[in-house]
Every structure is written in structure tokens, then in C-alpha cells.
Design an enzyme around this catalytic site. Structure first.
Site, PDB file in Angstrom:
ATOM      1  N   ASP A  33      23.080  30.381  14.145  1.00  0.00           N
ATOM      2  CA  ASP A  33      23.661  29.525  15.279  1.00  0.00           C
ATOM      3  C   ASP A  33      22.934  28.343  14.674  1.00  0.00           C
ATOM      4  O   ASP A  33      21.635  28.684  13.980  1.00  0.00           O
ATOM      5  CB  ASP A  33      22.665  30.371  16.431  1.00  0.00           C
ATOM      6  N   ILE A  34      22.823  26.935  15.455  1.00  0.00           N
ATOM      7  CA  ILE A  34      22.314  25.650  14.470  1.00  0.00           C
ATOM      8  C   ILE A  34      20.560  25.246  14.964  1.00  0.00           C
ATOM      9  O   ILE A  34      19.720  25.121  14.677  1.00  0.00           O
ATOM     10  CB  ILE A  34      22.584  24.643  15.149  1.00  0.00           C
ATOM     11  N   ASN A  90      26.913  34.416  26.869  1.00  0.00           N
ATOM     12  CA  ASN A  90      26.516  34.569  27.497  1.00  0.00           C
ATOM     13  C   ASN A  90      27.611  33.583  28.720  1.00  0.00           C
ATOM     14  O   ASN A  90      28.446  33.275  28.697  1.00  0.00           O
ATOM     15  CB  ASN A  90      25.431  32.867  27.790  1.00  0.00           C
ATOM     16  N   GLY A  96      23.754  31.240  31.487  1.00  0.00           N
ATOM     17  CA  GLY A  96      23.860  29.807  30.524  1.00  0.00           C
ATOM     18  C   GLY A  96      24.495  29.883  28.628  1.00  0.00           C
ATOM     19  O   GLY A  96      24.059  29.155  28.100  1.00  0.00           O
ATOM     20  N   GLN A  97      26.223  29.865  29.498  1.00  0.00           N
ATOM     21  CA  GLN A  97      26.662  29.693  28.277  1.00  0.00           C
ATOM     22  C   GLN A  97      27.256  28.273  28.396  1.00  0.00           C
ATOM     23  O   GLN A  97      27.323  27.790  29.895  1.00  0.00           O
ATOM     24  CB  GLN A  97      28.497  30.039  29.078  1.00  0.00           C
ATOM     25  N   SER A  98      26.968  27.463  26.828  1.00  0.00           N
ATOM     26  CA  SER A  98      27.083  25.784  27.196  1.00  0.00           C
ATOM     27  C   SER A  98      27.926  25.392  26.135  1.00  0.00           C
ATOM     28  O   SER A  98      28.544  24.599  26.490  1.00  0.00           O
ATOM     29  CB  SER A  98      25.463  25.528  26.311  1.00  0.00           C
ATOM     30  N   HIS A 103      31.827  33.410  22.644  1.00  0.00           N
ATOM     31  CA  HIS A 103      30.800  33.867  21.411  1.00  0.00           C
ATOM     32  C   HIS A 103      30.010  35.158  21.650  1.00  0.00           C
ATOM     33  O   HIS A 103      29.722  35.473  22.493  1.00  0.00           O
ATOM     34  CB  HIS A 103      29.954  32.771  20.768  1.00  0.00           C
ATOM     35  N   LEU A 104      29.766  35.983  20.639  1.00  0.00           N
ATOM     36  CA  LEU A 104      28.917  36.780  20.689  1.00  0.00           C
ATOM     37  C   LEU A 104      27.805  36.629  19.828  1.00  0.00           C
ATOM     38  O   LEU A 104      27.854  35.921  19.117  1.00  0.00           O
ATOM     39  CB  LEU A 104      29.335  38.080  20.390  1.00  0.00           C
ATOM     40  N   HIS A 105      26.384  36.586  20.968  1.00  0.00           N
ATOM     41  CA  HIS A 105      25.515  36.275  20.148  1.00  0.00           C
ATOM     42  C   HIS A 105      24.522  37.385  19.168  1.00  0.00           C
ATOM     43  O   HIS A 105      24.519  38.150  20.161  1.00  0.00           O
ATOM     44  CB  HIS A 105      24.250  35.409  20.777  1.00  0.00           C
TER      45      HIS A 105
HETATM   46  P1  AMP Z   1      25.859  29.428  24.503  1.00  0.00           P
HETATM   47  O1  AMP Z   1      24.775  28.689  25.601  1.00  0.00           O
HETATM   48  O2  AMP Z   1      25.868  30.836  24.766  1.00  0.00           O
HETATM   49  O3  AMP Z   1      26.533  28.755  24.814  1.00  0.00           O
HETATM   50  O4  AMP Z   1      25.581  29.403  22.846  1.00  0.00           O
HETATM   51  C1  AMP Z   1      25.899  28.340  22.365  1.00  0.00           C
HETATM   52  C2  AMP Z   1      24.815  28.359  21.149  1.00  0.00           C
HETATM   53  O5  AMP Z   1      25.426  27.761  19.984  1.00  0.00           O
HETATM   54  C3  AMP Z   1      23.813  27.470  21.273  1.00  0.00           C
HETATM   55  O6  AMP Z   1      22.635  28.792  20.976  1.00  0.00           O
HETATM   56  C4  AMP Z   1      23.443  26.334  20.189  1.00  0.00           C
HETATM   57  O7  AMP Z   1      22.636  26.806  19.308  1.00  0.00           O
HETATM   58  C5  AMP Z   1      24.917  26.753  19.727  1.00  0.00           C
HETATM   59  N1  AMP Z   1      25.568  26.416  18.354  1.00  0.00           N
HETATM   60  C6  AMP Z   1      26.166  24.253  19.221  1.00  0.00           C
HETATM   61  N2  AMP Z   1      26.512  23.753  18.325  1.00  0.00           N
HETATM   62  C7  AMP Z   1      26.256  24.776  17.383  1.00  0.00           C
HETATM   63  C8  AMP Z   1      26.835  24.592  16.404  1.00  0.00           C
HETATM   64  N3  AMP Z   1      27.343  22.906  15.433  1.00  0.00           N
HETATM   65  N4  AMP Z   1      27.250  25.431  14.660  1.00  0.00           N
HETATM   66  C9  AMP Z   1      26.192  26.349  15.884  1.00  0.00           C
HETATM   67  N5  AMP Z   1      25.942  26.792  16.582  1.00  0.00           N
HETATM   68  C10 AMP Z   1      25.762  25.688  17.376  1.00  0.00           C
END
Ligand code: AMP
Length: 117
Positions: A33-34, A90, A96-98, A103-105
């Protein structure tokens, strides 16, 4: 098949933008994760586009299983099994999904509270 979909994760799947990739199969990709929320924070995604869990159906049964097995494999490789690790999805903006590509954290190497925030 590298469909990926029209999100930032689709671009990572198609190698249009860089990522710190830690695991890959023909169906699954995992990268760091970035904006890590723990010392170890890895995202595991399907290479085909699913918006979220609600978007999945019985045709995705095998893929969903592969995602969870990938999580377990990656957690083991990252040395998280002894201390424990958290797996988070999320699902939907309200949770909190963005990024709207399933994706699975995997979060590890810190203490976790329950219930989550
Ligand atoms: P969510 O909020 O569950 O949708 O998680 C999205 C995740 O993607 C967040 O933790 C971000 O930090 C991560 N993210 C967004 N852009 C990138 C990227 N280019 N490379 C790696 N992780 C990313």
C-alpha cells in the site's frame, strides 16, 4: 486476462503505473500500500475487475478462494503468522472503500484494536 478495469489498480495490473509488487499469479496480484497503515500493509487484488464483494457472484467462487489463499501465503512469507495479522475489505464508500476494484488489505506488525474504527 489483464482486464483490470478503470481504476488505479487496473493501471497497476496493466503496468501503466509502478507498484511494489510482492506476489503474482495469473489471477491475483499483491503489492504494498502506498500509504501504509501498519509496518506491513499489502493489498491483494483480483486481476479481473470486481468493483467490490457485492459485485461477485457464484462464477467468482474459485477466484475468491484464491484471493484468501493468497492472503494466507503472503502473510506467511511476510512473517506475520506468529504475531497475527488483520485482513480487511472496505466494501462500499460508507465502509471506507476509496478504490473501486475489490482488494483485501493485509495489515501486520502492530497492535490492533477491536472493534475496528
Ligand atoms: P480502500 O480505502 O479500502 O479502498 O483502500 C484503498 C487503498 O489503496 C488505500 O489504502 C490506498 O493507500 C491504496 N492505494 C491507492 N493508490 C495506490 C497506489 N497507486 N499504490 C498502492 N496503493 C494505493
Amino acid at each position: 486476462m489483464l482486464t483490470g478495469g478503470d481504476t488505479i489498480f487496473g493501471k497497476i495490473i496493466r503496468r501503466e503505473i509502478p507498484a511494489d509488487i510482492v506476489y503474482e499469479t495469473d489471477k491475483v496480484l499483491a503489492f504494498r500500500d502506498i500509504q501504509p497503515q501498519a509496518p506491513t500493509h499489502i493489498l491483494v487484488i483480483p486481476k479481473t475487475h470486481l468493483r467490490d464483494l457485492t459485485d461477485a457472484n457464484t462464477n467468482d467462487r474459485e477466484l475468491l478462494g484464491e484471493l484468501l489463499l493468497a492472503v494466507a501465503h503472503i502473510a506467511k512469507s511476510a512473517g506475520l503468522t506468529e504475531s497475527g495479522y488483520r485482513v480487511v475489505i472496505n466494501n462500499g464508500a460508507g465502509a471506507g472503500q476509496s478504490v473501486f476494484h475489490l482488494h483485501l488489505h493485509i495489515l501486520g506488525k502492530r497492535k490492533f484494536a477491536w472493534p475496528p474504527g
